[in-house]
Motif scaffolding. Sequence first.
Motif, short mmCIF file in Angstrom:
data_model
loop_
_atom_site.label_atom_id
_atom_site.label_comp_id
_atom_site.label_asym_id
_atom_site.label_seq_id
_atom_site.Cartn_x
_atom_site.Cartn_y
_atom_site.Cartn_z
N VAL A 211 0.84 -1.20 0.00
CA VAL A 211 0.00 0.00 0.00
C VAL A 211 0.87 1.25 0.00
O VAL A 211 1.70 1.43 0.90
CB VAL A 211 -0.92 0.01 1.24
CG1 VAL A 211 -1.72 1.30 1.31
CG2 VAL A 211 -1.85 -1.20 1.22
N PRO A 212 0.72 2.17 -0.98
CA PRO A 212 1.45 3.44 -0.94
C PRO A 212 1.10 4.21 0.33
O PRO A 212 -0.09 4.33 0.68
CB PRO A 212 0.97 4.18 -2.18
CG PRO A 212 0.37 3.13 -3.06
CD PRO A 212 -0.16 2.07 -2.16
N THR A 213 2.11 4.74 1.01
CA THR A 213 1.90 5.37 2.31
C THR A 213 2.51 6.76 2.34
O THR A 213 3.64 6.97 1.89
CB THR A 213 2.51 4.51 3.43
OG1 THR A 213 1.90 3.21 3.42
CG2 THR A 213 2.31 5.15 4.79
N LEU A 214 1.75 7.70 2.87
CA LEU A 214 2.23 9.04 3.15
C LEU A 214 2.34 9.21 4.66
O LEU A 214 1.36 9.02 5.38
CB LEU A 214 1.26 10.09 2.59
CG LEU A 214 1.53 11.55 3.01
CD1 LEU A 214 2.84 12.06 2.41
CD2 LEU A 214 0.36 12.45 2.61
N ILE A 215 3.53 9.56 5.14
CA ILE A 215 3.75 9.90 6.54
C ILE A 215 3.80 11.42 6.65
O ILE A 215 4.59 12.06 5.96
CB ILE A 215 5.05 9.27 7.07
CG1 ILE A 215 4.99 7.74 7.02
CG2 ILE A 215 5.34 9.75 8.49
CD1 ILE A 215 6.31 7.06 7.36
N ALA A 234 10.95 0.64 6.71
CA ALA A 234 10.38 -0.68 6.43
C ALA A 234 9.43 -0.68 5.24
O ALA A 234 9.30 -1.69 4.54
CB ALA A 234 9.65 -1.21 7.67
N LEU A 235 8.75 0.43 4.99
CA LEU A 235 7.72 0.46 3.96
C LEU A 235 8.34 0.48 2.57
O LEU A 235 9.22 1.30 2.29
CB LEU A 235 6.82 1.68 4.16
CG LEU A 235 5.93 1.66 5.41
CD1 LEU A 235 5.30 3.02 5.62
CD2 LEU A 235 4.86 0.58 5.30
N PRO A 236 7.87 -0.35 1.66
CA PRO A 236 8.44 -0.37 0.30
C PRO A 236 7.98 0.79 -0.57
O PRO A 236 8.64 1.11 -1.56
CB PRO A 236 7.95 -1.71 -0.26
CG PRO A 236 6.73 -2.04 0.53
CD PRO A 236 6.93 -1.46 1.89
N SER A 237 6.85 1.44 -0.24
CA SER A 237 6.34 2.55 -1.03
C SER A 237 5.90 3.64 -0.07
O SER A 237 4.79 3.60 0.46
CB SER A 237 5.17 2.11 -1.92
OG SER A 237 4.64 3.20 -2.64
N VAL A 238 6.79 4.63 0.18
CA VAL A 238 6.51 5.62 1.22
C VAL A 238 6.98 7.00 0.79
O VAL A 238 8.01 7.16 0.12
CB VAL A 238 7.19 5.20 2.55
CG1 VAL A 238 8.70 5.13 2.40
CG2 VAL A 238 6.80 6.14 3.69
#
Length: 273
Positions: A211-215, A234-238
Amino acid sequence: MITDDGCELWTSATGRGEPILCCHGGPGLWDMFGTLDPGPGFRLIRWDQRGAGRSEARGPYTLERMVADVDAVREWHGLDRVPVLGHSWGAHLGLLYALAHPERVSALVYVSGVGLGHDWHPEFERNFERALGERYSRWAELREKDRDEAEERELAVLQWTADFVAEGARHAEAMATPWFPINYEANAALSEEMRTVSESALVSACRSLPVPTLIVDGMADNRPRWAVDSLERALPSVTRVRLPGVGHVPWLEAPDEFRAAVVAFLDGRPGVS
């Protein structure tokens, strides 16, 4: 709406356009996204988590049940895949939901979360005391006594005041209006369960999250932002957006910057025009 175990939850949909499913902070608090404006192209799906606000005061208060409730809200609103936006504890809940049901989450917006570990509390407590300043003694006094409803609200407003860089009292008063009883049972149970899940286990699970993630971080948040670093790695798509001079509730302190970051991220996802 009614969940599969018969719990009545309050939920609301406002606006038109692509839905965004919101998970509020706490645990044990209620939806405070009433002033969140993601722009005319989006529809906010809001709800009060079980046990708090306008939802029914009944358990169980477990991470598994809370994740199931997120899915129940999604299904009740007739959504297939949806962006999920979570704030503070709700950011962690949104992450747990994405890990459990990645096929139902098109994007995750992780706002002012506290990361995957548990060693940030001492720094937060020092920052919190410094932010309250001379008001800290009144906060500590209220914490130690048996409180009536007016004192409960006073305590919350004092505590939330420290979450802002400027105009904290005004923003905290707005967050406490309308006022509902805080569910300390839910807060204690979910906080304790979160402490039983190791950072390494969550890091391992996040490495394969599609899941693409925005922090989104307010860099003046009392909760140290380094606590989120292991999640970002850790996230592959961030994507990570840092807002300088902004505290724990960025859509109140920096609404334009927050909206721009969220819209740019959601508009830039693959397959979204």
